[in-house]
Design a protein around this motif. Structure first.
Motif, PDB file in Angstrom:
ATOM      1  N   VAL A 146      19.098   2.173  20.263  1.00  0.00           N
ATOM      2  CA  VAL A 146      20.477   2.018  20.714  1.00  0.00           C
ATOM      3  C   VAL A 146      20.796   0.528  20.831  1.00  0.00           C
ATOM      4  N   THR A 147      21.994   0.131  20.395  1.00  0.00           N
ATOM      5  CA  THR A 147      22.446  -1.244  20.601  1.00  0.00           C
ATOM      6  C   THR A 147      23.963  -1.278  20.725  1.00  0.00           C
ATOM      7  N   THR A 148      24.456  -2.121  21.611  1.00  0.00           N
ATOM      8  CA  THR A 148      25.903  -2.297  21.720  1.00  0.00           C
ATOM      9  C   THR A 148      26.349  -3.511  20.910  1.00  0.00           C
ATOM     10  N   GLU A 149      25.502  -4.517  20.795  1.00  0.00           N
ATOM     11  CA  GLU A 149      25.841  -5.769  20.114  1.00  0.00           C
ATOM     12  C   GLU A 149      25.541  -5.732  18.614  1.00  0.00           C
ATOM     13  N   GLY A 150      24.667  -4.830  18.187  1.00  0.00           N
ATOM     14  CA  GLY A 150      24.241  -4.782  16.797  1.00  0.00           C
ATOM     15  C   GLY A 150      22.924  -5.506  16.617  1.00  0.00           C
ATOM     16  N   ALA A 151      22.181  -5.116  15.596  1.00  0.00           N
ATOM     17  CA  ALA A 151      20.880  -5.734  15.334  1.00  0.00           C
ATOM     18  C   ALA A 151      20.514  -5.572  13.864  1.00  0.00           C
ATOM     19  N   CYS A 152      19.787  -6.559  13.343  1.00  0.00           N
ATOM     20  CA  CYS A 152      19.211  -6.500  12.005  1.00  0.00           C
ATOM     21  C   CYS A 152      17.717  -6.270  12.172  1.00  0.00           C
ATOM     22  N   ILE A 153      17.216  -5.193  11.580  1.00  0.00           N
ATOM     23  CA  ILE A 153      15.854  -4.729  11.828  1.00  0.00           C
ATOM     24  C   ILE A 153      15.055  -4.685  10.536  1.00  0.00           C
ATOM     25  N   LEU A 154      13.805  -5.139  10.615  1.00  0.00           N
ATOM     26  CA  LEU A 154      12.833  -5.002   9.539  1.00  0.00           C
ATOM     27  C   LEU A 154      11.909  -3.856   9.932  1.00  0.00           C
ATOM     28  N   LEU A 155      11.751  -2.896   9.036  1.00  0.00           N
ATOM     29  CA  LEU A 155      10.917  -1.717   9.300  1.00  0.00           C
ATOM     30  C   LEU A 155       9.689  -1.721   8.403  1.00  0.00           C
ATOM     31  N   PHE A 156       8.562  -1.312   8.958  1.00  0.00           N
ATOM     32  CA  PHE A 156       7.373  -0.988   8.175  1.00  0.00           C
ATOM     33  C   PHE A 156       7.047   0.451   8.505  1.00  0.00           C
ATOM     34  N   GLU A 157       7.027   1.295   7.491  1.00  0.00           N
ATOM     35  CA  GLU A 157       6.724   2.708   7.729  1.00  0.00           C
ATOM     36  C   GLU A 157       6.175   3.341   6.460  1.00  0.00           C
ATOM     37  N   PRO A 158       5.382   4.411   6.614  1.00  0.00           N
ATOM     38  CA  PRO A 158       4.843   5.078   5.430  1.00  0.00           C
ATOM     39  C   PRO A 158       5.953   5.529   4.482  1.00  0.00           C
ATOM     40  N   ASN A 159       5.630   5.591   3.194  1.00  0.00           N
ATOM     41  CA  ASN A 159       6.650   5.960   2.208  1.00  0.00           C
ATOM     42  C   ASN A 159       7.132   7.394   2.350  1.00  0.00           C
ATOM     43  N   THR A 160       6.512   8.184   3.211  1.00  0.00           N
ATOM     44  CA  THR A 160       6.947   9.564   3.461  1.00  0.00           C
ATOM     45  C   THR A 160       7.962   9.662   4.596  1.00  0.00           C
ATOM     46  N   ASN A 167       0.860  -1.181   0.000  1.00  0.00           N
ATOM     47  CA  ASN A 167       0.000   0.000   0.000  1.00  0.00           C
ATOM     48  C   ASN A 167       0.902   1.238   0.000  1.00  0.00           C
ATOM     49  N   GLN A 168       0.754   2.143   0.930  1.00  0.00           N
ATOM     50  CA  GLN A 168       1.659   3.303   0.988  1.00  0.00           C
ATOM     51  C   GLN A 168       2.751   3.108   2.046  1.00  0.00           C
ATOM     52  N   GLN A 169       3.013   1.843   2.384  1.00  0.00           N
ATOM     53  CA  GLN A 169       4.051   1.502   3.356  1.00  0.00           C
ATOM     54  C   GLN A 169       5.274   0.958   2.630  1.00  0.00           C
ATOM     55  N   LEU A 170       6.449   1.345   3.107  1.00  0.00           N
ATOM     56  CA  LEU A 170       7.676   0.733   2.609  1.00  0.00           C
ATOM     57  C   LEU A 170       8.139  -0.307   3.616  1.00  0.00           C
ATOM     58  N   VAL A 171       8.625  -1.417   3.109  1.00  0.00           N
ATOM     59  CA  VAL A 171       9.246  -2.449   3.935  1.00  0.00           C
ATOM     60  C   VAL A 171      10.749  -2.258   3.744  1.00  0.00           C
ATOM     61  N   LYS A 172      11.460  -2.039   4.860  1.00  0.00           N
ATOM     62  CA  LYS A 172      12.882  -1.714   4.791  1.00  0.00           C
ATOM     63  C   LYS A 172      13.677  -2.636   5.704  1.00  0.00           C
ATOM     64  N   VAL A 173      14.956  -2.807   5.375  1.00  0.00           N
ATOM     65  CA  VAL A 173      15.898  -3.486   6.254  1.00  0.00           C
ATOM     66  C   VAL A 173      16.993  -2.494   6.619  1.00  0.00           C
ATOM     67  N   VAL A 174      17.504  -2.635   7.838  1.00  0.00           N
ATOM     68  CA  VAL A 174      18.558  -1.746   8.319  1.00  0.00           C
ATOM     69  C   VAL A 174      19.337  -2.470   9.408  1.00  0.00           C
ATOM     70  N   LYS A 175      20.623  -2.172   9.485  1.00  0.00           N
ATOM     71  CA  LYS A 175      21.452  -2.685  10.571  1.00  0.00           C
ATOM     72  C   LYS A 175      21.705  -1.550  11.558  1.00  0.00           C
TER      73      LYS A 175
END
Length: 122
Positions: A89-103, A29-37
């Motif tokens: 915040v993370t000290t060990e690191g993390a792989c994150i999946l984001l769902f957020e509006p395209n704006t 829809n108007q959501q982007l699915v993103k990955v980020v470390k």
């Protein structure tokens, strides 16, 4: 009609070389699915018009809010309502999946060296 294909998250995360630099892997829809470390601490920010969903695929992080901190572990997610000042915040690191509006701009109202206005599709 676009072709339907599966998305391999491990493959997508393996393409990420930088921390705090989200990449788009899909649209819903108007959501982007993103990955980020994540690594270290991000900037305090808020999003006036957008809610955000952070799901931990690997590792863990703390979502700091002005009144409390929430530990988010692998297989868990947290939703940050629009207008809420926050900082992951993370000290060990993390792989994150984001769902957020395209704006949504990753640093919200703040503009600095971590700002990604137009995330790359991978």
């Amino acid at each position: 009609m676009p072709e339907i294909e599966k998305i391999n998250l491990k493959e997508k995360f393996s393409k990420l070389n930088d921390h705090w630099s989200p990449k788009v892997i899909g649209q819903l829809n108007q959501q982007l699915v993103k990955v980020v470390k994540f690594q270290g601490g991000f900037v305090w920010h808020s999003h006036e018009n957008e809610d955000e969903l952070f799901m931990v695929i690997d590792g863990s992080f703390t979502m700091e809010l002005r009144d409390k901190s929430i530990e988010v572990n692998e297989g868990e997610l947290v939703i940050v309502p629009r207008g809420t000042e926050h900082r992951p915040v993370t000290t060990e690191g993390a792989c994150i999946l984001l769902f957020e509006p395209n704006t949504t701009i990753n640093t919200g109202e703040v503009r600095n060296q971590l700002t990604v206005k137009d995330p790359e599709n991978i």
